[in-house]
Scaffold this motif. Structure first.
Motif, PDB file in Angstrom:
ATOM      1  N   ALA A 115      -9.297   7.214   9.214  1.00 40.84           N
ATOM      2  CA  ALA A 115      -7.788   6.876   9.397  1.00 40.84           C
ATOM      3  C   ALA A 115      -7.606   5.244   8.828  1.00 40.84           C
ATOM      4  N   GLN A 116      -8.510   4.471   9.017  1.00 35.15           N
ATOM      5  CA  GLN A 116      -8.483   3.205   8.444  1.00 35.15           C
ATOM      6  C   GLN A 116      -8.550   3.238   6.948  1.00 35.15           C
ATOM      7  N   MET A 117      -9.388   4.024   6.211  1.00 33.92           N
ATOM      8  CA  MET A 117      -9.487   4.123   4.967  1.00 33.92           C
ATOM      9  C   MET A 117      -8.316   4.823   4.354  1.00 33.92           C
ATOM     10  N   THR A 118      -7.701   5.843   5.019  1.00 36.15           N
ATOM     11  CA  THR A 118      -6.661   6.633   4.568  1.00 36.15           C
ATOM     12  C   THR A 118      -5.436   5.834   4.674  1.00 36.15           C
ATOM     13  N   GLN A 119      -5.205   5.059   5.549  1.00 37.00           N
ATOM     14  CA  GLN A 119      -4.154   4.127   5.525  1.00 37.00           C
ATOM     15  C   GLN A 119      -3.999   3.120   4.655  1.00 37.00           C
ATOM     16  N   ALA A 120      -5.383   2.603   4.327  1.00 41.44           N
ATOM     17  CA  ALA A 120      -5.416   1.472   3.476  1.00 41.44           C
ATOM     18  C   ALA A 120      -5.038   1.747   2.103  1.00 41.44           C
ATOM     19  N   LEU A 121      -5.568   2.956   1.739  1.00 37.97           N
ATOM     20  CA  LEU A 121      -5.566   3.793   0.280  1.00 37.97           C
ATOM     21  C   LEU A 121      -3.976   4.171   0.271  1.00 37.97           C
ATOM     22  N   TRP A 122      -3.319   4.467   1.224  1.00 38.24           N
ATOM     23  CA  TRP A 122      -1.988   4.882   1.105  1.00 38.24           C
ATOM     24  C   TRP A 122      -1.095   3.664   0.975  1.00 38.24           C
ATOM     25  N   ARG A 123      -1.248   2.631   1.944  1.00 40.32           N
ATOM     26  CA  ARG A 123      -0.636   1.380   1.496  1.00 40.32           C
ATOM     27  C   ARG A 123      -0.747   0.832   0.099  1.00 40.32           C
ATOM     28  N   GLN A 129       2.879   1.129  -6.549  1.00 39.11           N
ATOM     29  CA  GLN A 129       4.137   1.673  -7.212  1.00 39.11           C
ATOM     30  C   GLN A 129       5.200   0.924  -7.079  1.00 39.11           C
ATOM     31  N   THR A 130       5.427  -0.041  -6.256  1.00 36.97           N
ATOM     32  CA  THR A 130       6.684  -1.073  -6.051  1.00 36.97           C
ATOM     33  C   THR A 130       6.332  -2.127  -6.535  1.00 36.97           C
ATOM     34  N   ARG A 131       5.203  -2.750  -6.814  1.00 35.90           N
ATOM     35  CA  ARG A 131       5.013  -4.221  -7.100  1.00 35.90           C
ATOM     36  C   ARG A 131       5.834  -4.580  -8.686  1.00 35.90           C
ATOM     37  N   THR A 134       4.805  -7.504 -11.391  1.00 30.41           N
ATOM     38  CA  THR A 134       4.526  -8.887 -10.841  1.00 30.41           C
ATOM     39  C   THR A 134       3.281  -9.008 -10.607  1.00 30.41           C
ATOM     40  N   ALA A 135       2.792 -10.300 -10.055  1.00 27.13           N
ATOM     41  CA  ALA A 135       1.409 -10.798  -9.885  1.00 27.13           C
ATOM     42  C   ALA A 135       0.983 -10.830  -8.421  1.00 27.13           C
ATOM     43  N   GLU A 136       2.001  -9.993  -7.485  1.00 26.98           N
ATOM     44  CA  GLU A 136       1.941 -10.255  -5.989  1.00 26.98           C
ATOM     45  C   GLU A 136       0.273  -9.559  -5.532  1.00 26.98           C
ATOM     46  N   GLU A 137       0.331 -10.501  -4.532  1.00 30.47           N
ATOM     47  CA  GLU A 137      -1.330 -10.370  -3.709  1.00 30.47           C
ATOM     48  C   GLU A 137      -1.124  -8.923  -3.229  1.00 30.47           C
ATOM     49  N   VAL A 138      -2.208  -8.607  -3.014  1.00 29.41           N
ATOM     50  CA  VAL A 138      -2.233  -7.056  -2.155  1.00 29.41           C
ATOM     51  C   VAL A 138      -1.883  -7.417  -0.652  1.00 29.41           C
ATOM     52  N   PRO A 139      -1.166  -6.866  -0.134  1.00 25.06           N
ATOM     53  CA  PRO A 139      -0.649  -6.995   1.143  1.00 25.06           C
ATOM     54  C   PRO A 139      -1.929  -7.281   2.330  1.00 25.06           C
TER      55      PRO A 139
END
Length: 222
Positions: A115-123, A129-131, A134-139
């Motif tokens: 679940a951790q891996m699935t949610q990480a990849l999804w996020r 897709q939304t960034r 821009t050079a924003e950092e990974v959340p």
């Protein structure tokens, strides 16, 4: 005769038997019995039945999805729950993807690595897709999930290494890449080679080709 045979296969634990029996009962017009077959199989340990029912119910019976996922949580079948929820995350209907995210979050709280891996990849996919340009950092949430999953998943170590490399943290990148290699992901040798020999193509190619010794030192050329 057909029904007896199918029920015998079901009792014997044949994975496809619930689906075959369900189709047979539907053809006989016994819809309520057909519906009960898959639910019983899902509750009794048939992971494929869990995936099928969650998919079917996702748009019309969210409460039954929650109940079935909770049953999987309670009976130690988190991997089946994750497999059922994963495809729903990318569904275009907000209610469906929201339901999947809600159920997945509970599994993450349980410490389920899948679940951790699935949610990480999804996020991470959502962020990419939304960034835009821009050079924003990974959340931070994504990095936290990857760190948790990295205890058991080499893919998480690889992603952490790539992120650290992009961020300029060579020490953390090397540690993550070596951790992934120690876990059996030898494709990461190429990432490690580029990191260790950015200005020496010959040494980079040699490390990528020959790999590492058991003690972590570069292997000698064959």
């Amino acid at each position: 005769m057909t029904e007896r045979l199918l029920r015998a296969l079901l009792d014997a634990g044949a994975t496809t038997a619930p689906f075959d029996l369900q189709r047979f009962l539907e053809r006989e017009g016994r819809d309520s019995e057909a519906a009960a077959v898959l639910l019983s199989a899902a509750r009794d340990g048939n992971d494929r039945a869990v995936v099928e029912l969650v998919s079917r119910w996702s748009t019309t019976k969210p409460d039954q999805v929650r109940t079935l996922i909770e049953h999987c949580r309670a009976t130690g079948r988190a991997s089946a729950a994750v497999a059922a929820l994963r495809p729903l995350l990318t569904r275009p209907q907000p209610a469906v993807s929201g339901l999947a995210a809600e159920c997945l979050a509970r599994l993450v709280q349980d410490g389920c690595v899948a679940a951790q891996m699935t949610q990480a990849l999804w996020r991470l996919e959502q962020w990419e897709q939304t960034r835009g340009e821009t050079a924003e950092e990974v959340p931070p949430e994504v990095l936290d999930l990857l760190h948790s999953a990295s205890l058991h998943r080499t893919e998480a170590r690889r992603l952490l290494g790539q992120h650290a490399s992009i961020a300029g943290d060579e020490v953390k990148a090397e540690m993550s890449f070596r951790g992934a290699i120690d876990g059996g992901d030898y494709t990461v040798v190429h990432d490690l080679a580029r990191l260790l020999h950015p200005h020496s193509p010959v040494e980079e190619q040699q490390l990528a080709r020959c790999g590492l010794e058991a003690d972590g030192t570069p292997s000698t050329q064959w």
